[in-house]
Design an enzyme around this catalytic site. Structure first.
Site, PDB file in Angstrom:
ATOM      1  N   LYS A  45     -19.249  57.140   5.114  1.00  0.00           N
ATOM      2  CA  LYS A  45     -19.290  57.007   6.573  1.00  0.00           C
ATOM      3  C   LYS A  45     -18.404  55.881   7.103  1.00  0.00           C
ATOM      4  O   LYS A  45     -17.940  55.936   8.251  1.00  0.00           O
ATOM      5  CB  LYS A  45     -20.727  56.787   7.025  1.00  0.00           C
ATOM      6  CG  LYS A  45     -21.633  58.008   6.942  1.00  0.00           C
ATOM      7  CD  LYS A  45     -21.331  59.001   8.046  1.00  0.00           C
ATOM      8  CE  LYS A  45     -22.402  60.083   8.134  1.00  0.00           C
ATOM      9  NZ  LYS A  45     -22.143  61.009   9.258  1.00  0.00           N
ATOM     10  N   SER A 101     -21.790  61.440  -1.661  1.00  0.00           N
ATOM     11  CA  SER A 101     -21.567  60.912  -0.317  1.00  0.00           C
ATOM     12  C   SER A 101     -22.135  59.528  -0.070  1.00  0.00           C
ATOM     13  O   SER A 101     -21.637  58.802   0.794  1.00  0.00           O
ATOM     14  CB  SER A 101     -22.127  61.895   0.718  1.00  0.00           C
ATOM     15  OG  SER A 101     -23.469  62.226   0.407  1.00  0.00           O
TER      16      SER A 101
END
Length: 324
Positions: A52, A304
């Site tokens: 992110k 992720s």
């Protein structure tokens, strides 16, 4: 606004030296379990613990100075908040983050440690968080940074997949965690930027299958309920930009059960020696438990994030058969 190939390339140039070019991990033990060569992009080792930060940094790089000076606000269950908190600190901008009160405690504490103001009171889910953020934005004149449905955030997120395709050009398939869809949309754009023929497959928890519902409906649609151990995949529905890119690309979506996600999380820790959160394990869960994917094709995973609830990790190891 839809990101372009040029946007992805500009993001890659801008983020060089600002983010970690995370390693691509592999092991014979993992290949044997998955039934194919597996190459895992370890974004769990990224600044702030997830991919992110790529989108957050690039979005702030493209904001006008006055927008930064006004102060920033976002919504997140954790990883987007951490990424933007890291970026805001780098830019010297004030940040408010609206997070569900039930967010992973480690994520709440880490966001505050970056210096962000965290708002959780009365925030029962992601939908309530977005509503609260909009009220605060209007009241205080803040600049809202969307955690996933923003062209420049997507362009930044795309750099993770772009690096993977540069490092492993022989990949035939890429399994991408999906919720709001920023990482998925980024993977689609990175494939185009790299001129790759890799097949991009989205993976969601069965208890938070927003893309499945939305593709069936023909527009972004909230699933009937969101219940999953993968807290990082609990967006109320896919972002409109990301849904459009996925629909136009004809993306296939696979869903996996929570227990399979936890099993895959432990497998990644044991075979690759990296700590991942449940959201990062959905790709391996699909590869392991979906018979249609066990075809021997070289497959990429994007791990992720690694911001796991440590109690969950310990409890998961404790209850698995054969794990001491």
């Amino acid at each position: 606004m839809t990101p372009t190939i040029a946007d992805v390339r500009r993001a890659a140039d801008a983020l060089r030296g600002q983010v970690i070019r995370t390693p691509v991990l592999f092991s014979e033990a993992l290949d044997a379990l998955a039934g194919c060569p597996v190459f895992a992009k370890a974004e769990c080792l990224q600044h702030s613990g997830s991919f992110k930060v790529r989108g957050a940094l690039y979005r702030l790089l493209t904001l006008p100075p006055e927008a930064l000076a006004d102060g920033l606000i976002t919504v997140s269950a954790g990883n987007a908040a951490l990424g933007l908190a890291h970026a805001a600190r780098e830019f010297g901008a004030e940040l408010t983050v609206v997070m569900p009160a039930k967010a992973v405690p480690e994520k709440l504490a880490a966001v505050a440690a970056y210096g962000a103001t965290v708002v959780t009171e009365g925030v029962v889910d992601a939908a309530a968080a977005f509503a609260r953020a909009e009220r605060l934005r209007a009241e205080h004149g803040l600049t809202f940074v969307h955690p996933f449905d923003d062209a420049m955030v997507v362009a930044g997120a795309a750099t993770a997949t772009l690096e993977l395709l540069e490092d492993r050009p022989g990949l035939e398939r890429l399994l991408v965690p999906a919720s709001g869809g920023g990482l998925l949309a980024g993977a689609i754009m990175a494939k185009r930027a790299a001129g790759s023929a890799v097949e991009v497959v989205a993976v969601q928890p069965s208890g938070a299958a927003g893309f499945v519902v939305s593709l069936a409906a023909g527009e972004p649609t909230a699933p009937p309920a969101i219940r999953t151990v993968a807290d990082g995949l609990t967006a109320p529905m896919p972002g409109r930009l990301n849904f459009t890119l996925a629909a136009e690309a004809g993306i296939e979506v696979r869903t996996v059960h929570d227990q399979d996600i936890l099993d895959a999380m432990v497998t990644l820790v044991r075979t690759l020696r990296v700590v991942v959160e449940p959201s990062a394990a959905v790709g391996l869960a699909a590869l392991t438990y979906e018979p249609g994917l066990r075809d021997g094709r070289p497959t990429g995973l994007i791990l992720s994030g690694g911001n796991v609830n440590w109690r969950l990790l310990a409890d998961t190891f404790r209850v698995l058969p054969g794990v001491a």
